[in-house]
Design a protein around this motif. Structure first.
Motif, PDB file in Angstrom:
ATOM      1  N   ALA A 169     -17.975 -36.429  52.171  1.00  0.00           N
ATOM      2  CA  ALA A 169     -19.126 -35.527  52.166  1.00  0.00           C
ATOM      3  C   ALA A 169     -20.369 -36.313  52.558  1.00  0.00           C
ATOM      4  N   ASN A 170     -21.201 -35.703  53.402  1.00  0.00           N
ATOM      5  CA  ASN A 170     -22.390 -36.426  53.842  1.00  0.00           C
ATOM      6  C   ASN A 170     -23.567 -35.481  54.040  1.00  0.00           C
ATOM      7  N   ALA A 171     -24.718 -35.933  53.552  1.00  0.00           N
ATOM      8  CA  ALA A 171     -26.002 -35.290  53.826  1.00  0.00           C
ATOM      9  C   ALA A 171     -26.947 -36.409  54.239  1.00  0.00           C
ATOM     10  N   GLY A 172     -27.293 -36.469  55.514  1.00  0.00           N
ATOM     11  CA  GLY A 172     -28.126 -37.555  56.008  1.00  0.00           C
ATOM     12  C   GLY A 172     -27.439 -38.330  57.104  1.00  0.00           C
ATOM     13  N   ASP A 173     -27.842 -39.604  57.281  1.00  0.00           N
ATOM     14  CA  ASP A 173     -27.315 -40.362  58.418  1.00  0.00           C
ATOM     15  C   ASP A 173     -26.568 -41.640  58.037  1.00  0.00           C
ATOM     16  N   SER A 174     -26.062 -41.716  56.796  1.00  0.00           N
ATOM     17  CA  SER A 174     -25.094 -42.772  56.484  1.00  0.00           C
ATOM     18  C   SER A 174     -23.768 -42.388  57.141  1.00  0.00           C
ATOM     19  N   ARG A 175     -22.798 -43.297  57.134  1.00  0.00           N
ATOM     20  CA  ARG A 175     -21.576 -43.026  57.902  1.00  0.00           C
ATOM     21  C   ARG A 175     -20.347 -43.603  57.220  1.00  0.00           C
ATOM     22  N   ALA A 176     -19.238 -42.853  57.326  1.00  0.00           N
ATOM     23  CA  ALA A 176     -17.931 -43.307  56.856  1.00  0.00           C
ATOM     24  C   ALA A 176     -16.996 -43.435  58.052  1.00  0.00           C
ATOM     25  N   VAL A 177     -16.347 -44.593  58.157  1.00  0.00           N
ATOM     26  CA  VAL A 177     -15.441 -44.871  59.275  1.00  0.00           C
ATOM     27  C   VAL A 177     -14.090 -45.318  58.721  1.00  0.00           C
ATOM     28  N   LEU A 178     -13.030 -44.752  59.260  1.00  0.00           N
ATOM     29  CA  LEU A 178     -11.657 -45.093  58.868  1.00  0.00           C
ATOM     30  C   LEU A 178     -11.074 -46.087  59.849  1.00  0.00           C
ATOM     31  N   GLY A 179     -10.392 -47.097  59.330  1.00  0.00           N
ATOM     32  CA  GLY A 179      -9.598 -47.993  60.166  1.00  0.00           C
ATOM     33  C   GLY A 179      -8.149 -47.525  60.131  1.00  0.00           C
ATOM     34  N   ARG A 180      -7.645 -47.040  61.252  1.00  0.00           N
ATOM     35  CA  ARG A 180      -6.293 -46.467  61.312  1.00  0.00           C
ATOM     36  C   ARG A 180      -5.433 -47.232  62.304  1.00  0.00           C
ATOM     37  N   MET A 181      -4.250 -47.629  61.869  1.00  0.00           N
ATOM     38  CA  MET A 181      -3.328 -48.360  62.733  1.00  0.00           C
ATOM     39  C   MET A 181      -2.742 -47.427  63.779  1.00  0.00           C
ATOM     40  N   ASP A 182      -2.916 -47.798  65.055  1.00  0.00           N
ATOM     41  CA  ASP A 182      -2.284 -47.081  66.162  1.00  0.00           C
ATOM     42  C   ASP A 182      -0.994 -47.812  66.495  1.00  0.00           C
ATOM     43  N   ARG A 183       0.128 -47.226  66.119  1.00  0.00           N
ATOM     44  CA  ARG A 183       1.422 -47.905  66.274  1.00  0.00           C
ATOM     45  C   ARG A 183       1.744 -48.186  67.739  1.00  0.00           C
ATOM     46  N   SER A 184       1.352 -47.297  68.634  1.00  0.00           N
ATOM     47  CA  SER A 184       1.666 -47.494  70.060  1.00  0.00           C
ATOM     48  C   SER A 184       0.849 -48.643  70.651  1.00  0.00           C
ATOM     49  N   LEU A 185      -0.412 -48.752  70.235  1.00  0.00           N
ATOM     50  CA  LEU A 185      -1.265 -49.827  70.735  1.00  0.00           C
ATOM     51  C   LEU A 185      -1.161 -51.095  69.898  1.00  0.00           C
ATOM     52  N   LYS A 186      -0.595 -50.959  68.690  1.00  0.00           N
ATOM     53  CA  LYS A 186      -0.464 -52.070  67.752  1.00  0.00           C
ATOM     54  C   LYS A 186      -1.828 -52.681  67.415  1.00  0.00           C
ATOM     55  N   GLU A 187      -2.816 -51.809  67.225  1.00  0.00           N
ATOM     56  CA  GLU A 187      -4.137 -52.273  66.816  1.00  0.00           C
ATOM     57  C   GLU A 187      -4.799 -51.198  65.960  1.00  0.00           C
TER      58      GLU A 187
END
Length: 384
Positions: A169-187
């Motif tokens: 949930a967000n009100a304003g300009d802070s930010r949430a970023v997920l790091g997700r493993m891409d199995r095809s790219l292996k990164e």
């Protein structure tokens, strides 16, 4: 505004007063929380779904950021859901709103989770609006003696992990970023989860214009920066009563905050944008940060740092990387930036708060929890 007794109960890891800067923070020592000059940090802790790391760097004369990690019961019921709550509160025009959110928002989440017999987007929305109303009530009570409280506000970014589901949930300009493993790219790829509310974004300006059709000056380009009514960049916040209720936009409020004409409906909103999604084994970690980090690092740059560096102290590592970029923009060295004191430091970068939450999927997918309840609060000044 909040009693000393209450603060002692809810703040096991509070930053000491400015006079005590450089010393460790009392009970915070037991939780691995440290203060070093303009830094506040907890390098590594355990939440019910994995590890976490927190760091704050001060730039303003008074630190306006507050933050917290709560892990354990997400409701008032003994057998209610367990989970992890993360909050980043980026204050402006003072620390009062961000401190108030730190004291009351999570309690409101637990109350509405109990009433609704479970976590939901509706619970989060109700908790935001209840916290807003409670803070505006404080503004009203102090209007004659502290009218400047009407100009104080805070962005509010929240992440909740509960029953295998992630709520952002967000009100304003802070930010949430997920790091997700891409199995095809292996990164590990960066996935932005939060929606931001800043007039610099054309979509936000369009939203404001469509909801204020009778006001051609709802957004104004001022000194090459888009601002709501020429005053503020964010279009959603908790607080900022002077742009929510016209009775607070008059004397004795300072003239620079007063609009020439009364407004018929709130100019800013407190309702958060909310994302709900199930977590999966590819989801590695979450980065929650105030806009001071994202002004200097891209989503992928931040994710790459977390992916390649040790977990211990990773939040501090991200803040330092942002500071190095801020110094580079001003054609100076990081070692020179470190010598600049608070207040003057604000000309080079903002207060920056970062929380990195690692996701251990086996812990997320299980139904029982044995870890102790934790409550860690970061930022602020204990004596204000």
């Amino acid at each position: 505004m909040v009693s000393t007794t209450l603060r002692k109960i809810v703040s096991p890891c509070w930053r000491p007063s400015v006079e005590n800067e450089g010393q460790n923070s009392g009970r915070g020592d037991d939780l691995g929380c440290r203060v070093d000059g303009l830094w506040w940090y907890k390098d590594l802790g355990q939440h019910v779904h994995g590890k976490f790391s927190m760091a704050v760097i001060q730039a303003n004369n008074v630190l306006e950021d507050y933050s917290q990690v709560e892990s354990g019961p997400m409701s008032l019921e003994a057998l209610g859901p367990q989970g992890t709550f993360v909050g980043i509160y980026d204050g402006h025009a003072g620390p009062e709103a961000s401190r108030f959110i730190s004291d009351y928002l999570f309690d409101n989440i637990k109350r509405y989770t109990s009433e609704n017999q479970g976590m939901s987007a509706d619970v989060v929305n109700k908790a935001y609006l209840a916290t807003e109303e409670e803070f505006l009530s404080v503004v009203e009570k102090q209007w004659l003696i502290r009218p400047q409280m009407a100009s104080v506000g805070s962005c509010c970014l929240v992440g909740i992990i509960c029953s295998g589901v992630l709520y952002i949930a967000n009100a304003g300009d802070s930010r949430a970023v997920l790091g997700r493993m891409d199995r095809s790219l292996k990164e590990v790829q960066a996935v932005q989860l939060s929606t931001e509310h800043n007039a610099s974004l054309s979509s936000v300006r369009d939203e404001l214009r469509s909801s204020h059709l009778d006001d051609p000056q709802i957004v104004v380009l001022k000194h090459k920066v888009w601002r709501v009514k020429g005053l503020i960049q964010v279009s959603r916040s908790i607080g900022d009563a002077y742009l929510k209720k016209t009775e607070f936009n008059r004397e004795p409020l300072l003239p620079k905050f007063r609009l020439p004409e009364p407004f018929q409906k709130p100019i800013l909103k407190a309702e958060p944008s909310i994302l709900v999604q199930k977590l999966n084994p590819e989801d590695q970690f979450l980065i929650f940060a105030s806009d001071g980090l994202w002004e200097n690092l891209s989503n992928q740059e931040a994710v790459d740092i977390v992916t390649t560096c040790p977990r211990n102290g990773i939040a501090r590592k991200l803040v330092k990387a942002a500071l190095c970029e801020a110094a580079k923009k001003r054609e100076m060295r990081y070692s020179d930036l470190k010598k600049i004191d608070r207040g003057v430091r604000r000309h080079f970068h903002d207060d920056i708060t970062v929380i990195v939450v690692y996701l251990d999927y086996p812990l997320i997918s299980r139904n029982s929890f044995r870890e102790p309840v934790i409550s860690v609060r970061g930022g602020g000044d204990a004596n204000t």
